[in-house]
Design an enzyme around this catalytic site. Structure first.
Site, PDB file in Angstrom:
ATOM      1  N   ASP A 192     -10.175  -1.600  -6.500  1.00  0.00           N
ATOM      2  CA  ASP A 192     -10.835  -0.888  -7.591  1.00  0.00           C
ATOM      3  C   ASP A 192     -11.711   0.231  -7.044  1.00  0.00           C
ATOM      4  O   ASP A 192     -11.758   1.336  -7.600  1.00  0.00           O
ATOM      5  CB  ASP A 192     -11.670  -1.883  -8.403  1.00  0.00           C
ATOM      6  N   GLU A 237      -4.476  -3.086  -8.440  1.00  0.00           N
ATOM      7  CA  GLU A 237      -5.656  -2.796  -7.622  1.00  0.00           C
ATOM      8  C   GLU A 237      -5.572  -3.519  -6.273  1.00  0.00           C
ATOM      9  O   GLU A 237      -5.959  -2.966  -5.236  1.00  0.00           O
ATOM     10  CB  GLU A 237      -6.922  -3.213  -8.367  1.00  0.00           C
TER      11      GLU A 237
END
Length: 229
Positions: free
Chosen positions: A49, A121
């Site tokens: 992320d 992610e």
């Protein structure tokens, strides 16, 4: 470590060959499948992320050198949100390679918005740890592609944009109907159909009604704008 055929194929779709193949295996392993000898992807998700955020921040600044922070922030949010990560995951058929426990398999885990977004992610983090920031950046920019340059439209709420499109043409607001619900009560998966007064519609599936409605609205908006040409 020798990778399975599905992970070798996933590498090709991503565009990155792993020098440390255990990283891609961890990236596609959901918590429901973890165990004493197998790590899940939650820690990688956390790192990915942040890597994605830095790449997108750089890309947005380069794409529009005059944009103010107030313009950049919603664009950034649109590019890194879970729904966008899930879209990219579907683009590379990441769901087909996920390692899921039985309960997640039975509840449609390969289609869940949040699960796909998290795994995307994690894959980004795996590339970063395997080959560094530049390698991760190259893959991200390739997979996100034109989204970076069309994000001004995508940064707006899809349901609001679709309603404004309909109203501008004298139509009543679009309707949203739940057409399917699968999975257990604690982890439902919703399929929502967005439909205009003329019967034109589109469906989308996600792990929450809100996400499914937004995705269906975006799909329908894309359909009618392409049709109007």
């Amino acid at each position: 470590m020798k990778l399975s055929a599905d992970l070798i194929a996933l590498q090709d779709r991503i565009g990155h060959r792993f020098g440390r193949p255990e990283l891609i295996l961890r990236a596609v392993t959901h918590a429901s499948m973890s165990g004493p000898n197998r790590d899940d992807n939650q820690r990688l998700e956390f790192l990915g992320d942040r890597v994605l955020g830095l790449v997108m921040a750089e890309a947005l600044l380069a794409a529009d050198r005059k944009a103010a922070e107030g313009q950049l922030a919603p664009r950034f949010n649109a590019l890194v949100r879970k729904e966008t990560c899930a879209e990219v995951a579907r683009q590379i058929d990441l769901g087909a390679a996920l390692k899921l426990g039985r309960s997640e398999m039975l509840s449609g885990g390969r289609r869940k918005e949040a699960l796909l977004g998290d795994a995307m992610e994690a894959v980004i983090a795996a590339i970063y740890l395997d080959a560094g920031f530049d390698a991760a950046k190259t893959v991200i920019l390739k997979l996100w592609g034109k989204r970076i340059h069309t994000v001004e439209d995508d940064s707006r709420d899809a349901k609001t944009s679709l309603q404004e499109w309909a109203q501008a043409r004298g139509q009543t607001p679009p309707s949203y109907t739940e057409t399917a619900r699968t999975g257990p009560d604690h982890a439902p998966v919703f399929t929502i159909r967005a439909e205009l007064a003329d019967g034109t519609g589109a469906e989308a599936t996600a792990g929450s009604k809100r996400a499914a409605e937004q995705a269906a609205a975006r799909a329908l908006l894309d359909r009618v704008t392409d049709r109007d040409g």
